[in-house]
Design a protein around this motif. Structure first.
Motif, mmCIF file in Angstrom:
data_model
loop_
_atom_site.group_PDB
_atom_site.id
_atom_site.type_symbol
_atom_site.label_atom_id
_atom_site.label_comp_id
_atom_site.label_asym_id
_atom_site.label_seq_id
_atom_site.Cartn_x
_atom_site.Cartn_y
_atom_site.Cartn_z
ATOM 1 N N ILE A 69 15.420 7.914 -23.427
ATOM 2 C CA ILE A 69 14.382 8.627 -24.181
ATOM 3 C C ILE A 69 13.291 7.666 -24.632
ATOM 4 C CG2 ILE A 69 13.927 9.978 -26.281
ATOM 5 C CD1 ILE A 69 16.840 11.000 -26.053
ATOM 6 N N ARG A 70 13.660 6.440 -24.903
ATOM 7 C CA ARG A 70 12.695 5.455 -25.389
ATOM 8 C C ARG A 70 11.566 5.213 -24.386
ATOM 9 N NH1 ARG A 70 13.723 2.315 -29.707
ATOM 10 N NH2 ARG A 70 15.966 2.701 -29.498
ATOM 11 N N GLU A 71 11.836 5.441 -23.105
ATOM 12 C CA GLU A 71 10.808 5.237 -22.081
ATOM 13 C C GLU A 71 9.669 6.252 -22.201
ATOM 14 O OE1 GLU A 71 10.678 2.737 -19.935
ATOM 15 O OE2 GLU A 71 12.517 1.939 -20.822
ATOM 16 N N PHE A 72 9.834 7.284 -22.993
ATOM 17 C CA PHE A 72 8.827 8.343 -23.086
ATOM 18 C C PHE A 72 8.008 8.286 -24.374
ATOM 19 C CE2 PHE A 72 11.886 9.711 -20.020
ATOM 20 C CZ PHE A 72 11.146 10.384 -19.064
ATOM 21 N N THR A 73 8.312 7.345 -25.251
ATOM 22 C CA THR A 73 7.557 7.267 -26.492
ATOM 23 C C THR A 73 6.144 6.748 -26.251
ATOM 24 O OG1 THR A 73 7.509 6.379 -28.732
ATOM 25 C CG2 THR A 73 8.412 4.947 -27.026
ATOM 26 N N LYS A 74 5.210 7.269 -27.009
ATOM 27 C CA LYS A 74 3.823 6.818 -26.933
ATOM 28 C C LYS A 74 3.514 5.784 -28.020
ATOM 29 C CE LYS A 74 2.215 11.102 -24.786
ATOM 30 N NZ LYS A 74 1.375 12.317 -24.921
ATOM 31 N N ASP A 75 4.513 5.473 -28.815
ATOM 32 C CA ASP A 75 4.337 4.469 -29.863
ATOM 33 C C ASP A 75 4.278 3.075 -29.233
ATOM 34 O OD1 ASP A 75 4.766 3.962 -33.024
ATOM 35 O OD2 ASP A 75 5.829 2.426 -31.863
ATOM 36 N N LYS A 76 3.302 2.276 -29.623
ATOM 37 C CA LYS A 76 3.107 0.969 -28.993
ATOM 38 C C LYS A 76 4.263 0.016 -29.273
ATOM 39 C CE LYS A 76 0.205 -0.930 -32.723
ATOM 40 N NZ LYS A 76 -1.125 -1.524 -33.032
ATOM 41 N N HIS A 77 5.033 0.310 -30.310
ATOM 42 C CA HIS A 77 6.191 -0.516 -30.637
ATOM 43 C C HIS A 77 7.493 0.087 -30.083
ATOM 44 C CE1 HIS A 77 3.601 -2.891 -33.202
ATOM 45 N NE2 HIS A 77 3.274 -1.811 -33.904
ATOM 46 N N ARG A 78 7.343 1.128 -29.268
ATOM 47 C CA ARG A 78 8.472 1.810 -28.631
ATOM 48 C C ARG A 78 9.411 2.464 -29.642
ATOM 49 N NH1 ARG A 78 10.063 1.013 -23.489
ATOM 50 N NH2 ARG A 78 12.260 0.699 -24.043
ATOM 51 N N LYS A 79 8.852 2.833 -30.786
ATOM 52 C CA LYS A 79 9.667 3.513 -31.797
ATOM 53 C C LYS A 79 9.956 4.946 -31.378
ATOM 54 C CE LYS A 79 9.223 3.393 -36.128
ATOM 55 N NZ LYS A 79 8.681 3.562 -37.503
ATOM 56 N N VAL A 80 11.156 5.411 -31.699
ATOM 57 C CA VAL A 80 11.527 6.791 -31.410
ATOM 58 C C VAL A 80 12.050 7.488 -32.663
ATOM 59 C CG1 VAL A 80 12.053 6.391 -28.975
ATOM 60 C CG2 VAL A 80 13.833 6.024 -30.706
ATOM 61 N N ASP A 81 11.897 6.824 -33.822
ATOM 62 C CA ASP A 81 12.388 7.397 -35.073
ATOM 63 C C ASP A 81 11.359 7.177 -36.178
ATOM 64 O OD1 ASP A 81 12.935 4.573 -34.943
ATOM 65 O OD2 ASP A 81 14.168 4.811 -36.742
ATOM 66 N N ASP A 82 11.498 7.963 -37.240
ATOM 67 C CA ASP A 82 10.580 7.827 -38.372
ATOM 68 C C ASP A 82 11.234 8.426 -39.613
ATOM 69 O OD1 ASP A 82 8.325 7.206 -39.832
ATOM 70 O OD2 ASP A 82 6.935 8.067 -38.366
ATOM 71 N N TYR A 83 10.616 8.144 -40.791
ATOM 72 C CA TYR A 83 11.125 8.702 -42.036
ATOM 73 C C TYR A 83 10.871 10.198 -42.083
ATOM 74 C CZ TYR A 83 11.435 3.852 -43.601
ATOM 75 O OH TYR A 83 11.755 2.517 -43.706
ATOM 76 N N PRO A 84 11.765 10.971 -42.668
ATOM 77 C CA PRO A 84 11.560 12.422 -42.737
ATOM 78 C C PRO A 84 10.552 12.817 -43.804
ATOM 79 C CG PRO A 84 13.617 11.829 -43.841
ATOM 80 C CD PRO A 84 13.089 10.571 -43.213
ATOM 81 N N TYR A 85 9.738 13.810 -43.512
ATOM 82 C CA TYR A 85 8.860 14.386 -44.530
ATOM 83 C C TYR A 85 9.716 14.970 -45.642
ATOM 84 C CZ TYR A 85 4.614 14.109 -41.672
ATOM 85 O OH TYR A 85 3.535 13.669 -40.938
ATOM 86 N N GLY A 86 9.255 14.800 -46.874
ATOM 87 C CA GLY A 86 9.993 15.344 -48.010
ATOM 88 C C GLY A 86 11.071 14.420 -48.533
ATOM 89 N N GLY A 87 11.214 13.278 -47.876
ATOM 90 C CA GLY A 87 12.206 12.320 -48.323
ATOM 91 C C GLY A 87 13.592 12.610 -47.789
#
Length: 242
Positions: free
Chosen positions: A39-57
């Motif tokens: 899945i990581r091969e499809f990220t558009k993030d320049k750092h190859r990130k595939v995760d992030d913090y959730p909205y709302g905490g």
């Protein structure tokens, strides 16, 4: 019969286990194909990130929607099978589901990680499966036994149909006891009936022992069995605790 299975994952190397034993032989014989897609091969993030913090905490990180959806869309161009997500909301996997999915010619499995997936991914998911009410590190850990269970029921993967039809859970029962050489080990003998060569008596013994073991070990399964008159007689005949 060539069955195609694609697995979408952040850790493709975890599925090297399928290169061995029965499934490995089936792969080499082109009975089925198991492909892993990073899945990581499809990220558009320049750092190859595939995760992030959730909205709302909230605790932990969430797999982001973009790389997963783009990965699914790409795989769908060559695999029209159901997209199956390994997640906690799904129906608990069992032999009945394995049997149903083994009839499919194409399947796609999505392995979540971290604290789960962005809710918007569910739009692209056809089915969700859980392996039980406990937590594992990631979807990969659930995907391996599920895919193995499905594959072993695909025609010609095992050496004979009986290899899975008499296994535990296939017909709702636990399997009967089995023995091999030596005939006697430390004073414990193989049941004489198994050495008799009388196929009908052996069949009846196996059925009885399967029923009795299921009743004693898994009463929840036993309650679902519709006992025939022969079953009732066999239980009485071979139940050592009666």
């Amino acid at each position: 019969m060539d069955v195609k299975i694609d697995i979408l994952t952040l850790f493709p190397q975890m599925f090297d286990v399928f290169n061995y034993s029965i499934i490995g032989r089936a792969l080499r014989n082109n009975i089925l194909s198991i492909n892993t897609i990073d899945i990581r091969e499809f990220t558009k993030d320049k750092h190859r990130k595939v995760d992030d913090y959730p909205y709302g905490g909230g605790a932990g990180m969430i797999m982001t929607v973009q790389p997963i959806v783009d990965c699914i869309k790409e795989v769908k161009t060559r695999n029209s099978g159901k997209v199956i997500y390994l997640g906690p909301r799904g129906k608990t996997f069992n032999q009945s589901i394995a049997r149903e999915l083994s009839r499919e010619s194409e399947l796609i499995f999505l392995c979540g990680h971290y604290e789960g997936i962005d809710e918007r991914v569910y739009k692209y998911i056809d089915m969700e499966i859980s392996i039980g009410d406990f937590v594992v590190t990631g979807g990969e850990m659930a995907c391996i036994p599920i895919v193995d269970s499905i594959c072993r029921m695909i025609p010609n993967v095992l050496s004979s149909k009986e290899s899975y039809m008499e296994e535990s859970f296939y017909n709702g029962l636990l399997e009967y006891p089995q023995y091999t050489r030596p005939e006697c080990f430390q004073g414990n003998d193989v049941p004489e009936i198994l050495l008799s060569g009388h196929h009908e008596n052996i069949r009846r013994w196996k059925r009885a022992k399967s029923l009795i073991i299921t009743r004693n070990k898994r009463p929840d399964l036993f309650k679902k069995i519709s006992l025939s008159e022969e079953d009732k007689k066999l239980i009485k005949l071979y139940d050592e605790n009666r």
